[in-house]
Design a protein around this motif. Structure first.
Motif, PDB file in Angstrom:
ATOM      1  N   GLU A  83     -17.993  47.670  44.241  1.00  0.00           N
ATOM      2  CA  GLU A  83     -17.944  47.311  45.515  1.00  0.00           C
ATOM      3  C   GLU A  83     -19.242  47.911  46.354  1.00  0.00           C
ATOM      4  O   GLU A  83     -20.001  48.560  45.446  1.00  0.00           O
ATOM      5  CB  GLU A  83     -16.723  48.098  46.385  1.00  0.00           C
ATOM      6  CG  GLU A  83     -15.421  47.498  45.865  1.00  0.00           C
ATOM      7  CD  GLU A  83     -14.315  48.261  46.525  1.00  0.00           C
ATOM      8  OE1 GLU A  83     -13.787  47.640  47.630  1.00  0.00           O
ATOM      9  OE2 GLU A  83     -14.041  49.313  45.962  1.00  0.00           O
ATOM     10  N   SER A  84     -19.447  47.411  47.322  1.00  0.00           N
ATOM     11  CA  SER A  84     -20.896  47.735  47.914  1.00  0.00           C
ATOM     12  C   SER A  84     -21.020  49.126  48.132  1.00  0.00           C
ATOM     13  O   SER A  84     -20.072  49.887  48.400  1.00  0.00           O
ATOM     14  CB  SER A  84     -21.156  46.879  49.293  1.00  0.00           C
ATOM     15  OG  SER A  84     -19.984  46.817  50.084  1.00  0.00           O
ATOM     16  N   HIS A  93     -20.394  41.405  42.446  1.00  0.00           N
ATOM     17  CA  HIS A  93     -19.120  41.844  43.145  1.00  0.00           C
ATOM     18  C   HIS A  93     -18.078  41.065  42.759  1.00  0.00           C
ATOM     19  O   HIS A  93     -16.710  41.197  43.182  1.00  0.00           O
ATOM     20  CB  HIS A  93     -19.264  42.312  44.644  1.00  0.00           C
ATOM     21  CG  HIS A  93     -19.323  41.107  45.393  1.00  0.00           C
ATOM     22  ND1 HIS A  93     -20.494  40.506  45.804  1.00  0.00           N
ATOM     23  CD2 HIS A  93     -18.195  40.231  46.185  1.00  0.00           C
ATOM     24  CE1 HIS A  93     -20.337  39.547  46.483  1.00  0.00           C
ATOM     25  NE2 HIS A  93     -18.936  39.378  46.589  1.00  0.00           N
ATOM     26  N   LEU A 139     -15.564  39.197  40.489  1.00  0.00           N
ATOM     27  CA  LEU A 139     -14.953  39.589  39.154  1.00  0.00           C
ATOM     28  C   LEU A 139     -14.788  38.188  38.428  1.00  0.00           C
ATOM     29  O   LEU A 139     -14.912  37.973  37.508  1.00  0.00           O
ATOM     30  CB  LEU A 139     -13.659  40.349  39.335  1.00  0.00           C
ATOM     31  CG  LEU A 139     -13.987  41.697  39.522  1.00  0.00           C
ATOM     32  CD1 LEU A 139     -13.071  42.318  40.436  1.00  0.00           C
ATOM     33  CD2 LEU A 139     -13.961  42.445  38.362  1.00  0.00           C
ATOM     34  N   VAL A 145     -16.640  35.462  38.502  1.00  0.00           N
ATOM     35  CA  VAL A 145     -17.932  35.139  37.917  1.00  0.00           C
ATOM     36  C   VAL A 145     -18.343  36.014  36.874  1.00  0.00           C
ATOM     37  O   VAL A 145     -18.659  35.423  35.795  1.00  0.00           O
ATOM     38  CB  VAL A 145     -18.964  35.046  39.156  1.00  0.00           C
ATOM     39  CG1 VAL A 145     -20.366  34.987  38.813  1.00  0.00           C
ATOM     40  CG2 VAL A 145     -18.627  34.203  40.150  1.00  0.00           C
ATOM     41  N   MET A 203      -7.508  48.145  39.983  1.00  0.00           N
ATOM     42  CA  MET A 203      -7.272  47.944  41.492  1.00  0.00           C
ATOM     43  C   MET A 203      -8.368  46.741  41.703  1.00  0.00           C
ATOM     44  O   MET A 203      -8.024  45.959  42.458  1.00  0.00           O
ATOM     45  CB  MET A 203      -7.808  49.293  42.340  1.00  0.00           C
ATOM     46  CG  MET A 203      -7.597  48.969  43.532  1.00  0.00           C
ATOM     47  SD  MET A 203      -8.744  50.068  44.583  1.00  0.00           S
ATOM     48  CE  MET A 203     -10.126  48.816  44.785  1.00  0.00           C
ATOM     49  N   LEU A 204      -9.525  46.704  41.062  1.00  0.00           N
ATOM     50  CA  LEU A 204     -10.314  45.619  41.441  1.00  0.00           C
ATOM     51  C   LEU A 204      -9.584  44.213  40.986  1.00  0.00           C
ATOM     52  O   LEU A 204      -9.883  43.392  41.633  1.00  0.00           O
ATOM     53  CB  LEU A 204     -11.694  45.966  40.735  1.00  0.00           C
ATOM     54  CG  LEU A 204     -12.677  46.613  41.271  1.00  0.00           C
ATOM     55  CD1 LEU A 204     -14.152  46.616  40.481  1.00  0.00           C
ATOM     56  CD2 LEU A 204     -13.066  46.199  42.726  1.00  0.00           C
ATOM     57  N   THR A 255      -7.489  42.632  43.160  1.00  0.00           N
ATOM     58  CA  THR A 255      -8.057  41.969  44.294  1.00  0.00           C
ATOM     59  C   THR A 255      -8.513  40.582  44.055  1.00  0.00           C
ATOM     60  O   THR A 255      -8.767  40.012  45.054  1.00  0.00           O
ATOM     61  CB  THR A 255      -9.342  42.771  44.954  1.00  0.00           C
ATOM     62  OG1 THR A 255     -10.377  42.862  43.959  1.00  0.00           O
ATOM     63  CG2 THR A 255      -8.846  44.449  45.099  1.00  0.00           C
ATOM     64  N   ILE A 256      -8.518  40.149  42.708  1.00  0.00           N
ATOM     65  CA  ILE A 256      -9.083  38.923  42.532  1.00  0.00           C
ATOM     66  C   ILE A 256      -8.077  37.884  43.287  1.00  0.00           C
ATOM     67  O   ILE A 256      -6.510  38.019  42.662  1.00  0.00           O
ATOM     68  CB  ILE A 256      -9.190  38.616  41.157  1.00  0.00           C
ATOM     69  CG1 ILE A 256     -10.118  39.686  40.544  1.00  0.00           C
ATOM     70  CG2 ILE A 256      -9.624  37.344  40.873  1.00  0.00           C
ATOM     71  CD1 ILE A 256     -10.295  39.392  38.975  1.00  0.00           C
ATOM     72  N   VAL A 272      -4.678  48.237  47.487  1.00  0.00           N
ATOM     73  CA  VAL A 272      -4.926  49.690  47.459  1.00  0.00           C
ATOM     74  C   VAL A 272      -5.519  50.186  48.619  1.00  0.00           C
ATOM     75  O   VAL A 272      -6.341  49.566  49.316  1.00  0.00           O
ATOM     76  CB  VAL A 272      -5.844  50.118  45.997  1.00  0.00           C
ATOM     77  CG1 VAL A 272      -6.119  51.516  46.344  1.00  0.00           C
ATOM     78  CG2 VAL A 272      -5.167  49.924  44.745  1.00  0.00           C
ATOM     79  N   ALA A 273      -4.723  51.328  49.255  1.00  0.00           N
ATOM     80  CA  ALA A 273      -4.939  51.871  50.234  1.00  0.00           C
ATOM     81  C   ALA A 273      -6.583  52.629  50.332  1.00  0.00           C
ATOM     82  O   ALA A 273      -7.076  52.846  49.146  1.00  0.00           O
ATOM     83  CB  ALA A 273      -3.960  52.870  50.855  1.00  0.00           C
ATOM     84  N   GLY A 274      -7.213  52.561  51.492  1.00  0.00           N
ATOM     85  CA  GLY A 274      -8.511  53.470  51.417  1.00  0.00           C
ATOM     86  C   GLY A 274      -9.577  52.584  51.172  1.00  0.00           C
ATOM     87  O   GLY A 274      -9.585  51.775  50.879  1.00  0.00           O
ATOM     88  N   GLU A 275     -10.835  53.463  51.474  1.00  0.00           N
ATOM     89  CA  GLU A 275     -12.129  52.610  51.153  1.00  0.00           C
ATOM     90  C   GLU A 275     -12.909  53.223  50.500  1.00  0.00           C
ATOM     91  O   GLU A 275     -12.596  54.660  50.189  1.00  0.00           O
ATOM     92  CB  GLU A 275     -12.588  52.206  52.510  1.00  0.00           C
ATOM     93  CG  GLU A 275     -11.891  51.523  53.470  1.00  0.00           C
ATOM     94  CD  GLU A 275     -12.368  51.299  55.099  1.00  0.00           C
ATOM     95  OE1 GLU A 275     -13.431  51.483  55.081  1.00  0.00           O
ATOM     96  OE2 GLU A 275     -11.552  50.841  55.836  1.00  0.00           O
ATOM     97  N   VAL A 276     -14.069  52.852  50.086  1.00  0.00           N
ATOM     98  CA  VAL A 276     -14.995  53.719  49.313  1.00  0.00           C
ATOM     99  C   VAL A 276     -15.721  55.004  50.140  1.00  0.00           C
ATOM    100  O   VAL A 276     -15.960  54.810  51.366  1.00  0.00           O
ATOM    101  CB  VAL A 276     -16.255  52.766  48.744  1.00  0.00           C
ATOM    102  CG1 VAL A 276     -17.178  53.445  48.032  1.00  0.00           C
ATOM    103  CG2 VAL A 276     -15.805  51.480  48.305  1.00  0.00           C
ATOM    104  N   ARG A 310      -8.023  57.674  46.226  1.00  0.00           N
ATOM    105  CA  ARG A 310      -7.652  56.442  46.251  1.00  0.00           C
ATOM    106  C   ARG A 310      -6.632  56.019  45.073  1.00  0.00           C
ATOM    107  O   ARG A 310      -5.950  55.223  44.939  1.00  0.00           O
ATOM    108  CB  ARG A 310      -8.485  55.370  46.084  1.00  0.00           C
ATOM    109  CG  ARG A 310      -9.549  55.461  47.500  1.00  0.00           C
ATOM    110  CD  ARG A 310     -10.541  54.521  47.403  1.00  0.00           C
ATOM    111  NE  ARG A 310     -10.297  52.993  47.623  1.00  0.00           N
ATOM    112  CZ  ARG A 310     -11.037  52.170  47.576  1.00  0.00           C
ATOM    113  NH1 ARG A 310     -12.016  52.264  47.047  1.00  0.00           N
ATOM    114  NH2 ARG A 310     -10.567  51.006  48.173  1.00  0.00           N
TER     115      ARG A 310
END
Lengths: 355, 340
Positions: free
Chosen positions: A69-70, A235, A237, A239, A275-276, A279-280, A293-297, A312
């Motif tokens: 992620e960014s 970012h 997945l 691709v 988790m990633l 998100t696809i 998934v809860a939370g952020e980077v 996380r």
């Protein structure tokens, strides 16, 4: 801080030998407030650990992708590899040459010629005041790869045709082209010095999907024709799945998992990778449930203790909070996770539409 | 009207046309677009940049940037025409009956006011609540959109929130007066993938609970596939296809939709090449005669270059394509090879 995140061992390079080797590569950025603010307001120094020690081997002819992620440091790795940033620590080796070694201009330029970069934003990466011909001819002239003007012209025309533009496009300016065509110009410029290794930093992220397909197809065609090696940063997945031979997943400046593309997508190990993958978006409409998934980077200025993913992670325990996991080899890949190492968490088989 | 639904539509857009007058003539950015949204339904509007999807959304909520203007057609919300209302009346409808969510949460929030103040102001504009009640409602809304510690966060300023949290605040703002319709323009595009999934799940849950209809404008087919009930595909300012999401994604009728879906890398079987549509969408100054997609279409016939197709039944969906007309597309086009 004791660094336990050193790779224990690597899988034997099957097939091609490594073209690029990054060892314990680090890059920190000082984002401290100005000196006066630090003295008067007692603000602490702030250091971003954009890349906090990673080891990667990229084999000849493969496409190695970095996803995350960014803020995970993937673009910083790209810039370190081509030398746009000097590393804070660690080493970059290109075809056996240590990039940090002192050498003469001619020798350095000979190595530089062999690696090029494609950037994300085709609107910002082309000089708007130059004609396309000059943009593409620049590396040919800079590296003195042609002896005469006619040879330069021939070479540029040839490059334009390779990226499915026409020689007549050379006399136009970048603003006359759409985003996808500009990205083709970027690719032509990158190929102009006949490189072996291309670093592609989100080359299709700014493009529409139908144009993205054109560019991805072109990149794969060129790879086959010229035997190119790619470091591909993205970012997206889906691709990455399409284009890569091997994939490295980054989280807060570290690699959490490296594996062959199929292994990574079919049998992900690290909880962050899972988790990633969750998100696809489900385009095959198989009704696969996404568990957001809860939370952020967290901020890379003050990364969590132990395993950076533990706040996380549904599988985190006390050890994960205290101790940074070492990278261990597993099923031909590498993973840095206590739960996997201890056997608390098993690799998970996943099927997607069509399988 | 949607076939099979006997409910009166919540929103009806009929023959909408948006124009931009320029020195070199008028550009038609949205051309003869008609669709409807039922109460509680999520309609996805997809297309590539320049397809006119965002302008369609802006026209519906009355926020077209001048010199853009609605040059024809009508927008009907719950039986009432809203495209020709004076600015003040439209302002009342916006917020109360139509909520809006934009791509960049930072520009939708005023950096100088706490989010509580912005929520309270919006609530009191549209609902007859006292300051204390409005504040309570603001806190409830923040809880509903999943902001932890809503009681204290309500007094924070936008810069103190992360991107994902800001987008949650924007959703709370859009929900302030319990609107019947939300127009969401690329609500997840500026966010990281893991946050995107959270926001989509949130939007879906809220709309189900409140019975709010959503017009979801995005370029991301993945978001649409997961969220929408029906999808409208736009190309060069026109509707190319509209139908139930499953049929459009898996079984598209219009050649453009098929190409678009094929060009998305999928996690299924790994292919050597992605399907690609050669060329690019035409500029608004040079939209081809007949069907706007004909120069890129593998199935184009002579009729496609001469006559513009309207939406017609094509299997389960409706597509603007002569392939589905009883007379077909006519003789195939003799064309130069692509990429010449």
């Amino acid at each position: 801080m004791p660094d336990t995140g050193v790779a224990v061992s690597r899988p034997p390079a099957s097939g091609g030998k490594p073209l690029v080797r990054l060892s314990a590569l680090k890059r920190y950025f000082d984002v401290s407030p100005p000196w006066l603010a630090r003295v008067l307001e007692r603000k602490p120094r702030a250091i971003v650990q954009a890349v906090a020690g990673i080891d990667i081997e990229i084999r000849k002819g493969e496409t190695f992708s970095l996803v995350g992620e960014s803020g995970c440091g993937k673009s910083t790795v790209a810039r370190l590899v081509v030398g746009l940033y000097p590393p804070t620590d660690g080493a970059i080796e290109f075809d056996g040459n240590d990039m940090a070694a002192r050498r003469g201009r001619v020798e350095m330029s000979a190595i530089r010629r062999r690696m090029q970069m494609i950037f994300q934003d085709p609107f910002a990466s082309l000089n708007p005041r130059w004609r396309v011909f000059d943009i593409i001819a620049e590396p040919i002239r800079a590296f003195k790869l042609a002896s005469s003007t006619t040879e330069v012209r021939q070479r540029v025309d040839d490059l334009l045709r390779q990226v499915k533009l026409t020689p007549a496009d050379g006399s136009k300016y970048p603003h006359e082209f759409s985003g996808g065509q500009r990205q083709r110009i970027s690719i032509a410029r990158a190929l102009a010095s006949r490189p072996e290794f291309l670093v592609c930093d989100e080359p299709t992220s700014a493009l529409d999907v139908s144009v993205q397909a054109q560019i991805l197809n072109l990149m794969m065609e060129l790879q086959r024709e010229h035997g190119l090696t790619y470091l591909f940063i993205s970012h997206n997945l889906a691709v990455v799945y399409h284009i890569s031979t091997r994939v490295g997943v980054m989280y807060l400046g570290r690699l959490v998992e490296v594996a062959d593309t199929d292994t990574l997508f079919r049998r992900p190990k690290h909880p962050y990778t899972r988790m990633l993958l969750d998100t696809i978006p489900d385009l095959d409409m198989t009704g696969r449930q996404r568990a957001p998934v809860a939370g952020e980077v967290p901020s890379p200025i003050n990364p969590p203790s132990g395993c950076a993913f533990h706040p996380r992670c549904p599988f985190a325990n006390d050890r994960c909070k205290r101790e940074r996991p070492a990278t261990i080899p597993i099923e031909g890949g590498l993973v840095a996770c206590h739960a996997i190492e201890e056997g608390r968490l098993k690799a998970e088989d996943r099927g997607y539409g069509g399988h | 009207m949607i076939p099979g639904s006997n409910q009166a539509p919540l929103l009806e857009v009929r023959n909408l046309r948006v124009e931009f007058p320029t020195r070199r003539g008028t550009l038609v950015a949205v051309d003869d677009v008609s669709f409807s949204i039922s109460p509680g339904e999520v309609l996805g509007v997809v297309g590539e940049s320049g397809a006119g999807k965002s302008l369609t959304g802006a026209a519906i909520i009355g926020l077209l940037e001048p010199p853009g203007r609605i040059a024809g057609g009508e927008v009907v919300l719950e039986g009432e025409r809203i495209d020709n209302l004076p600015y003040e009346r439209m302002r009342r409808i916006r917020g109360a009956r139509i909520g809006a969510i934009f791509q960049d949460p930072l520009t939708s929030l005023n950096p100088l006011y706490s989010i509580g103040r912005q929520l309270v102001e919006t609530i009191q504009t549209h609902l007859p609540l006292s300051a204390a009640d409005a504040r309570q409602r603001a806190i409830d809304l923040l809880k509903e959109v999943g902001i932890p510690g809503a009681e204290t966060r309500v007094d924070h300023y936008p810069h103190q929130f992360s991107g994902g949290m800001r987008q949650r605040v924007v959703i709370a703002l859009a929900l302030c007066a319990n609107p019947r319709l939300i127009v969401a323009d690329e609500p997840t595009t500026a966010l990281d993938v893991s946050i995107q999934a959270q926001i989509i799940a949130l939007l879906k849950r809220l709309c189900r609970e409140h019975g709010t209809a959503v017009m979801l404008v995005t370029h991301d087919m993945g978001v649409i596939a997961e969220t929408a009930d029906r999808v409208a595909v736009m190309y060069a300012g026109r509707l190319a296809e509209i139908g139930p999401v499953r049929d459009v994604v898996k079984n598209a009728s219009h050649p453009y939709t098929r190409g678009l879906m094929g060009s998305i890398p999928s996690l299924g079987v790994r292919t050597e090449r992605l399907t690609q549509i050669d060329g690019a969408m035409p500029r608004l100054t040079a939209i081809p005669r007949g069907c706007a997609f004909n120069p890129r279409c593998p199935d184009a016939g002579q009729r496609c270059t001469a006559e513009r197709p309207d939406l017609m039944p094509a299997g389960v969906t409706r597509a603007a394509c002569w392939l589905y007309h009883s007379q077909g597309v006519g003789p195939a086009l003799a064309r130069e090879t692509a990429n010449a």
